[in-house]
Write an enzyme that holds these catalytic residues in place. Structure first.
Site, PDB file in Angstrom:
ATOM      1  CG  MET A 181      34.154  32.678  46.009  1.00 44.36           C
ATOM      2  SD  MET A 181      34.562  34.222  46.859  1.00 44.36           S
ATOM      3  CE  MET A 181      34.957  35.318  45.491  1.00 44.36           C
ATOM      4  CG  HIS A 191      38.058  35.715  50.864  1.00 43.69           C
ATOM      5  ND1 HIS A 191      37.433  36.241  49.755  1.00 43.69           N
ATOM      6  CD2 HIS A 191      38.222  34.390  50.584  1.00 43.69           C
ATOM      7  CE1 HIS A 191      37.222  35.301  48.852  1.00 43.69           C
ATOM      8  NE2 HIS A 191      37.704  34.164  49.327  1.00 43.69           N
ATOM      9  CG  HIS A 229      35.789  40.650  52.566  1.00 40.75           C
ATOM     10  ND1 HIS A 229      35.283  39.434  53.000  1.00 40.75           N
ATOM     11  CD2 HIS A 229      36.375  40.400  51.371  1.00 40.75           C
ATOM     12  CE1 HIS A 229      35.556  38.493  52.108  1.00 40.75           C
ATOM     13  NE2 HIS A 229      36.216  39.047  51.113  1.00 40.75           N
ATOM     14  CG  PHE A 272      41.166  40.123  38.963  1.00 37.49           C
ATOM     15  CD1 PHE A 272      42.347  40.863  38.961  1.00 37.49           C
ATOM     16  CD2 PHE A 272      41.179  38.823  38.457  1.00 37.49           C
ATOM     17  CE1 PHE A 272      43.515  40.307  38.459  1.00 37.49           C
ATOM     18  CE2 PHE A 272      42.347  38.269  37.961  1.00 37.49           C
ATOM     19  CZ  PHE A 272      43.524  39.006  37.960  1.00 37.49           C
ATOM     20  CB  SER A 324      36.045  43.896  49.662  1.00 38.20           C
ATOM     21  OG  SER A 324      37.329  43.621  49.119  1.00 38.20           O
ATOM     22  CG  ASP A 351      33.688  38.042  48.155  1.00 43.19           C
ATOM     23  OD1 ASP A 351      33.604  39.161  47.625  1.00 43.19           O
ATOM     24  OD2 ASP A 351      34.757  37.561  48.591  1.00 43.19           O
ATOM     25  CB  SER A 360      33.364  48.031  42.924  1.00 37.73           C
ATOM     26  OG  SER A 360      34.313  47.081  42.543  1.00 37.73           O
ATOM     27  CG  MET A 415      43.706  37.850  46.150  1.00 39.57           C
ATOM     28  SD  MET A 415      43.133  38.636  44.647  1.00 39.57           S
ATOM     29  CE  MET A 415      41.502  39.190  45.159  1.00 39.57           C
ATOM     30  N   GLY A 469      30.793  41.112  42.845  1.00 40.14           N
ATOM     31  CA  GLY A 469      29.801  41.765  41.996  1.00 40.14           C
ATOM     32  C   GLY A 469      28.573  42.244  42.743  1.00 40.14           C
ATOM     33  CG  MET A 510      40.659  34.156  47.524  1.00 37.09           C
ATOM     34  SD  MET A 510      40.147  35.704  46.726  1.00 37.09           S
ATOM     35  CE  MET A 510      40.434  36.849  48.072  1.00 37.09           C
ATOM     36  CG  ASP A 513      39.063  40.192  49.033  1.00 41.48           C
ATOM     37  OD1 ASP A 513      38.526  39.115  49.319  1.00 41.48           O
ATOM     38  OD2 ASP A 513      38.426  41.219  48.722  1.00 41.48           O
TER      39      ASP A 513
END
Ligand code: DX5
Ligand code: ZN
Length: 243
Positions: A139, A68, A35, A145, A10, A177, A200, A39, A179, A70, A37
Site C-alpha cells: 500500500m 482486495h 481490482h 479511500f 480499481s 496500490d 483515479s 471495505m 496514488g 480491507m 476494493d
C-alpha cells in the site's frame, strides 16, 4: 523476477451507477486486471461492496478479478468471494492473528492468495508466508479511500519486497496500490513493482479516454522497469553483450 508491468484498474473510481458498463469499458481499454476494493467500515473507515457485486460483475468480463479485502475479521468472507468469481484474494497482514491459516484457506479455494501491507508494516512481515502466497500488495496510501497522494517513502519498502521475492525464487507478483498515476507508476516500477493498481488514473475522464489512460500508465511503468533492470544488471550486462 520482475515481469512486464500489468495495470490493475480499481473499480473504486468507476461510476457505480453502471458498474457492468464500466468494467467492459476498462477491459476494452486494455486493463490487465480488475481490482475490487472491499471495505468494511471497521478495518478501514469506509464501506464499499460485498461478494454479491463481484458475482454480478463476473458475467460482464473475463478479466482476472483481483479482490482486495480491507476487512477484519476476514476469514468468513474468503469462500463467498471465491464462489462469487474472484481470481485472486488479498488480505491484510494487519487484519487478523492467523495470517498463515487465512492464506491456506484462500488456496484451498483454488484462488491466488495475496498479502497486503499497510504503509507502517515492514516488508519482513511477508517473509514467513512467502511459501503460501502468489501476490504481495504494497500500500502506498493508508487504505480506505481513492484519490490519495502516493507516499514516496514506501519506495524503499517496495525495493525490499522485490529483493525478498527474488531471493525466494518464487513466482510472486509485487503489486503497488494507492496514488498511482503517470509519474508514480514509473517510480513504483523502477523500485520493482510489476502490477500497478490505479483507480483515479484509470477511470479519469469519459470512457473514450480510458484507453489513453491505461496506455500512459503502462508506458510509464515500462519506462521505470527498463531503467531499473538496466541499473540492476549494469556494466555486467553491457560487458556480456559485447563479448
Ligand atoms: C485504497 C484502495 C485503492 C484505491 C486506489 O484503499 O485499496 O485500490 O482504489 O485508488 P487511487 O488509484 O485513486 O489511489
Ligand atoms: Zn486496493
Amino acid at each position: 523476477m520482475q515481469h512486464e508491468p500489468r495495470i490493475a484498474a480499481s473499480i473504486l473510481a468507476a461510476d457505480f451507477s453502471c458498474l457492468g458498463e464500466e468494467v467492459r469499458a476498462i477491459s476494452g481499454a486494455g486493463a490487465d486486471w480488475l481490482h475490487v476494493d472491499v471495505m468494511d467500515g471497521h478495518f478501514v473507515p469506509n464501506l464499499t461492496v460485498g461478494a454479491g457485486v463481484v458475482a454480478a460483475l463476473r458475467p460482464h468480463d473475463a478479466l482476472p478479478f483481483d479482490v482486495h479485502l480491507m476487512v477484519s475479521p476476514v476469514d468468513p468472507l474468503i469462500e463467498p468471494f471465491a464462489e462469487a468469481g474472484a481470481d485472486s484474494i488479498t488480505v491484510h497482514a494487519e487484519a487478523g492473528a492467523h495470517l498463515h491459516r487465512t492464506l491456506q484457506r484462500i488456496r484451498r479455494c483454488d484462488k491466488r492468495a495475496g498479502v497486503a501491507l499497510n504503509p507502517a508494516t515492514p516488508a519482513d512481515a511477508v517473509e514467513p508466508v512467502l511459501g503460501e502466497i502468489d501476490l504481495v500488495l504494497a500500500m502506498t496510501v493508508n487504505p480506505g479511500f481513492g484519490g490519495q497522494k502516493f507516499i514516496e517513502s514506501q519506495l524503499g519498502k517496495i525495493a525490499a519486497l522485490r529483493a525478498l521475492i527474488d531471493a525466494s525464487g518464487r513466482a510472486i507478483d509485487l503489486s503497488v496500490d494507492g496514488g498511482i498515476d503517470e509519474s508514480t507508476a514509473g517510480l513504483a516500477a523502477s523500485a520493482g513493482a510489476d502490477v500497478l493498481v490505479a483507480g483515479s488514473a484509470s477511470f479519469a475522464g469519459s470512457r473514450a479516454e480510458y484507453p489513453g489512460n491505461i496506455a500512459r500508465l503502462r508506458a510509464a511503468a515500462e519506462a521505470g522497469r527498463s531503467a531499473a533492470l538496466g541499473e540492476r544488471s549494469g556494466p555486467r550486462a553491457v560487458g556480456a553483450s559485447a563479448s
